[in-house]
Scaffold this active site. Sequence first.
Site, mmCIF file in Angstrom:
data_model
loop_
_atom_site.group_PDB
_atom_site.id
_atom_site.type_symbol
_atom_site.label_atom_id
_atom_site.label_comp_id
_atom_site.label_asym_id
_atom_site.label_seq_id
_atom_site.Cartn_x
_atom_site.Cartn_y
_atom_site.Cartn_z
ATOM 1 N N ARG A 164 -116.214 35.257 35.050
ATOM 2 C CA ARG A 164 -116.430 34.724 36.405
ATOM 3 C C ARG A 164 -116.429 35.861 37.426
ATOM 4 O O ARG A 164 -117.014 35.743 38.486
ATOM 5 C CB ARG A 164 -115.296 33.746 36.777
ATOM 6 N N ARG A 190 -118.321 45.997 39.379
ATOM 7 C CA ARG A 190 -119.351 46.681 40.161
ATOM 8 C C ARG A 190 -119.238 48.197 40.073
ATOM 9 O O ARG A 190 -118.140 48.734 40.165
ATOM 10 C CB ARG A 190 -119.236 46.256 41.621
ATOM 11 N N ARG A 209 -103.754 23.455 34.525
ATOM 12 C CA ARG A 209 -102.894 24.209 35.438
ATOM 13 C C ARG A 209 -102.896 23.477 36.769
ATOM 14 O O ARG A 209 -103.920 22.944 37.200
ATOM 15 C CB ARG A 209 -103.414 25.635 35.651
ATOM 16 N N ARG A 259 -101.726 34.468 45.084
ATOM 17 C CA ARG A 259 -102.478 34.933 46.252
ATOM 18 C C ARG A 259 -101.930 34.331 47.540
ATOM 19 O O ARG A 259 -101.203 33.345 47.506
ATOM 20 C CB ARG A 259 -103.976 34.656 46.122
ATOM 21 N N GLU A 304 -99.857 30.831 47.176
ATOM 22 C CA GLU A 304 -100.288 29.970 46.066
ATOM 23 C C GLU A 304 -99.494 30.286 44.806
ATOM 24 O O GLU A 304 -99.458 31.428 44.365
ATOM 25 C CB GLU A 304 -101.783 30.197 45.820
ATOM 26 N N TYR A 347 -114.522 23.692 33.958
ATOM 27 C CA TYR A 347 -114.119 24.555 35.069
ATOM 28 C C TYR A 347 -115.331 24.726 36.000
ATOM 29 O O TYR A 347 -115.849 25.816 36.160
ATOM 30 C CB TYR A 347 -113.662 25.895 34.470
ATOM 31 N N ASP A 402 -117.385 25.133 39.389
ATOM 32 C CA ASP A 402 -117.279 25.474 40.801
ATOM 33 C C ASP A 402 -117.881 24.314 41.586
ATOM 34 O O ASP A 402 -118.560 23.459 41.016
ATOM 35 C CB ASP A 402 -118.062 26.758 41.096
#
Length: 380
Positions: free
Chosen positions: A178, A182, A256, A287, A310, A358, A360
């Site tokens: 996911r 770079r 989860r 986070r 979180e 999962y 998005d």
Amino acid sequence: MAQFDYRHVVVGAGITGCTIARRIVEDFGERVLVIDRRDHIGGNCHSSVDPQTGIEVHNYGTHIFHTAEKRVWNFLSRFTEFNSYRHKVVTTYQGRTYHMPVNLQTINSFFGINLRPHEVEGFIREQSAKERISDPRNLEEKAISLIGRELYESFVKGYTVKQWECDPRDLPAEIITRLPFRHGYECDYFTDRYQGLPWDGYARLFENMLEHELIDVRLETDFFAVRADIPQQTAIYYTGPVDRYFDYSYGELSWRSLRFEYEVEAVADYQGTAVMNFADIEVPYTRIHEFRHLYPERESDSGKTVIAREFSMKWKQGDEPYYPVNTDEDRKRLKLYRQEAERLENIHFAGRLGRYRYYDMDKAVLAALELCDELLQFKQ
Ligand code: UDP
């Protein structure tokens, strides 16, 4: 009309349920009832305005809309405009901050070197060659093959263990793919052509989707408490957890869940970005969200900001499911539930929870649109 006497009942007013409801009324011209056990629509994409600061807060964690699918973008754009927000994530590791996903800034600053883009591949290959991973079979192997062991151990391992509470070697490789890796300084989290936050917020987007003379919405209505009142011939579009539908007869699927600690901070800008990840295993949260950054175009002069820490946790019955864990055991159970589902008539399982995928947001919309395409084909 008797209370549940509808041709179509959508269970769950999240992004999937709203999409299905809208398509059904438009394609079939028939009345739809949408029910949800919560007191709001929008599912986990729900947002609301914090009364103290006027800042729009995402009640179930930051949701950034992004898609490469023009069809999905065009569909949602009928109900909202989007702002020009581009998601950028910073991660903290041992008291220092880095770009996430791993890019050239992350690598150079972490190793104290000054590589150029064309040198990255060789550098990482040198690092991961020591491991001899030719065919990565799990999250750890995949991550090491992409970024080498040192970066993996610093930026992925701790975060992943906190997020999933298991050995990353027991998780599927797809989870880490996911995240892009770079070789340059590009630091947008997503590369999709279409991105942004609904201009007037998620709550308004979902209100607009359900605003139709043929759609009725009933909140604080638990499907399992009312299912006996729904006529046999009614088509049901169920977006709740698939195992719950079958009363966990083959056992629970693992999920989860998340817990958020919201706080108003007496500073205008707490962390300078919408999402700050925490890679160290010792930091108990994964986070911190700071919602004001999602809407840079909005004025906010309270001098305060809203943040949310979180925490990831194992799901148990009664908690909100967020992420399908998808272990081997889960896949076996899911197969059994799907076989059961196929035997039933007049019920369609959809969405992240109904399909145990999962998804998005955009993939959830796409799957819902495709489900409606099929129904329409069947009808003609
Ligand atoms: N991940 C990580 N470090 C990070 C961010 C993500 O190791 O700083 C891993 C982690 O295993 C996570 C996965 O990448 O579950 C996918 O992250 P993503 O941000 O896509 O998750 P989501 O936004 O759906 O929570």
